[in-house]
Design an enzyme around this catalytic site. Structure first.
Site, PDB file in Angstrom:
ATOM      1  CE1 TYR A 119      -3.794   2.393   0.894  1.00  0.00           C
ATOM      2  CE2 TYR A 119      -2.355   3.157   2.654  1.00  0.00           C
ATOM      3  CZ  TYR A 119      -3.485   3.321   1.884  1.00  0.00           C
ATOM      4  OH  TYR A 119      -4.315   4.387   2.103  1.00  0.00           O
TER       5      TYR A 119
ATOM      6  CE  LYS B 299      -3.681   5.099  -1.326  1.00  0.00           C
ATOM      7  NZ  LYS B 299      -4.739   5.642  -2.216  1.00  0.00           N
TER       8      LYS B 299
END
Length: 304
Positions: A171, A175
């Site tokens: 993640y 991001k």
């Protein structure tokens, strides 16, 4: 309904629930016509349902706004193309793209599977690139045809993408990639009348409910700092014509706080004027570290 986005056409991905839903509602309150995209997947990406997008559309219409539902997969080339075409077909134009869709597959790196890595990178990073790619092609075509373009892209990063987060390597990497994509897109698309910015929000959603479950409104204050609705006003403003002078920026937003994230910059440097010998590098690095500020800690990391 009317406001700072009156008459603008907005796509919000992942808008069936959480932060994305609040974006869609706020854009509608501000006078925009909204394409509510949501695959209707679970917290970890499983399943598919048209219900969440339709429910958000019904809520917007109950407020007196205009919206249509879209259930395409934004990480699929053809699906992202259909999403952009739906906005053009339904409302005749596209002014704002808010990339928000995503899910999590949290795992420590030593336990993470290839599939868990690939799926998170796909939905977050590829799922930002593809709608942006198709929207940008449309805006470039309009610009080259001599039409005025005053378009906006708002991408969704995270504090994990800015600083890292233990147990979220996939993640955080996705991001962080979104921030770099934002900067490149801002540099490339400005000539066509498009600004591109990113937000790093903190709010209580399906992905963060365990983290923020105990963070509720203070008794008597009436203000819940983790309410996802707190993020939407910044995004609505970034999607408005008023924000034309702002591009390539990353904003952190939490509760009533908006801050500007200050990313990588060139730091202290030493120029020997010749090739370094390996044995010399240690002292050089020690000097650079002595001059540099300490890095921000990774979220969830233990103190040294």
């Amino acid at each position: 309904m009317g406001g700072i986005c009156d008459g603008r056409v907005v796509i919000v991905t992942g808008a069936g629930r959480g932060i994305g839903r609040e974006h869609a509602l706020e854009f509608a309150r501000q006078g925009a016509q909204v394409v509510v995209n949501d695959l209707g997947a679970g917290r970890e990406g499983a399943g598919r349902s048209g219900g969440p997008a339709l429910e958000a559309v019904e809520e917007i219409r109950a407020l007196g706004g205009q919206a249509v539902a879209n259930n395409d997969d934004v990480a699929d080339w053809d699906g992202a193309a259909r999403l952009v075409k739906m906005a053009l077909s339904a409302y005749g134009r596209l002014d704002v793209l808010v990339n928000n869709a995503g899910f999590v597959r949290d795992r420590m790196l030593v336990s993470m599977t290839e599939q868990e890595w690939d799926e998170v990178i796909r939905v977050h990073l590829k799922g930002h690139f593809l709608p942006l790619r198709h929207a940008a092609a449309h805006w470039r075509e309009r610009s080259k045809a001599g039409e005025p373009v005053n378009a906006r892209v708002i991408n969704t990063s995270s504090g994990a993408g800015l600083l890292g987060s233990v147990g979220q390597g996939n993640y955080a990497a996705a991001k962080a990639g979104i921030v770099a994509l934002t900067q490149v897109a801002a540099a490339e698309l400005g000539r066509y009348g498009v600004t591109v910015n990113a937000i790093a929000p903190a709010a209580r959603t399906r992905m963060t409910e365990e983290v923020f479950a105990a963070t509720m409104a203070k008794p008597g204050s009436g203000f819940d700092a983790m309410d996802p609705a707190n993020v939407a006003p910044l995004v609505a403003w970034l999607g408005s014509a008023e924000s034309a002078h702002v591009t390539g920026r990353v904003f952190e937003v939490e509760g009533g706080v908006i801050s500007l994230a200050d990313g990588w910059r060139h730091g202290p440097r030493i120029d020997k004027g010749a090739r370094w010998e390996p044995a010399e590098v240690g002292d050089a690095v020690a000097g650079l570290l002595a001059e540099a500020a300490e890095p921000e800690p990774v979220y969830g990391a233990s103190s040294p």
